[in-house]
Design a protein around this motif. Structure first.
Motif, mmCIF file in Angstrom:
data_model
loop_
_atom_site.group_PDB
_atom_site.id
_atom_site.type_symbol
_atom_site.label_atom_id
_atom_site.label_comp_id
_atom_site.label_asym_id
_atom_site.label_seq_id
_atom_site.Cartn_x
_atom_site.Cartn_y
_atom_site.Cartn_z
ATOM 1 N N GLN A 13 0.829 -1.142 -0.068
ATOM 2 C CA GLN A 13 0.060 -0.177 0.086
ATOM 3 C C GLN A 13 0.739 1.193 0.145
ATOM 4 O OE1 GLN A 13 -2.742 -0.526 3.424
ATOM 5 N NE2 GLN A 13 -4.293 -1.388 2.050
ATOM 6 N N PRO A 88 2.084 5.475 -5.443
ATOM 7 C CA PRO A 88 1.541 4.463 -6.543
ATOM 8 C C PRO A 88 2.467 4.791 -7.565
ATOM 9 C CG PRO A 88 -0.157 5.659 -5.543
ATOM 10 C CD PRO A 88 1.062 6.054 -4.743
ATOM 11 N N SER A 115 -0.500 0.168 -4.358
ATOM 12 C CA SER A 115 -1.545 0.648 -4.311
ATOM 13 C C SER A 115 -2.145 1.942 -3.690
ATOM 14 C CB SER A 115 -2.746 -0.622 -3.775
ATOM 15 O OG SER A 115 -2.383 -0.939 -2.451
#
Length: 116
Positions: A13, A88, A115
């Motif tokens: 993440q 990202p 992500s």
């Protein structure tokens, strides 16, 4: 024959961390410049970071400065890329690179996906 084998990629993440490893074999790497490049889909392969195998001096792309750290373990013939505060836009295939006297060697690449 120089061989470079990357590992450590994966899915993380945004804001997370990953550490990539590049195991180098085939010769003594004294005098080599070792580094990491990355290639996002539809884009060219870009420089990320480099380290002198002999002196340990480092250089980074502006886009990763302060977030990524390149290092090497001479005893293990391994180069690392510690990636923190991932974004990202860091999503890409990351390639290990070795260079000396105009000779260039590449690993097969490892996918890093960040992500949002």
């Amino acid at each position: 024959q120089v061989q470079l084998v990357e590992s450590g990629g994966g899915l993380v993440q945004a804001g997370g961390s990953l550490r990539l490893s590049c195991a180098a074999s085939g010769r003594t790497f004294s005098g080599y410049s070792m580094g990491w490049f990355r290639q996002a889909p539809g884009k060219e392969r870009d420089f990320v970071a480099t380290i002198s195998w002999s002196t340990g001096s480092t250089y980074y792309a502006d886009s990763v400065k302060g977030r990524f750290t390149i290092s090497r373990d001479n005893a293990k013939n391994t180069v690392y890329l510690q990636m923190n505060s991932l974004k990202p836009e860091d999503t890409a295939v990351y390639y290990c690179h070795a260079r000396k006297l105009g000779y260039n060697y590449w690993g097969q690449g490892t996918q890093v996906t960040v992500s949002s």
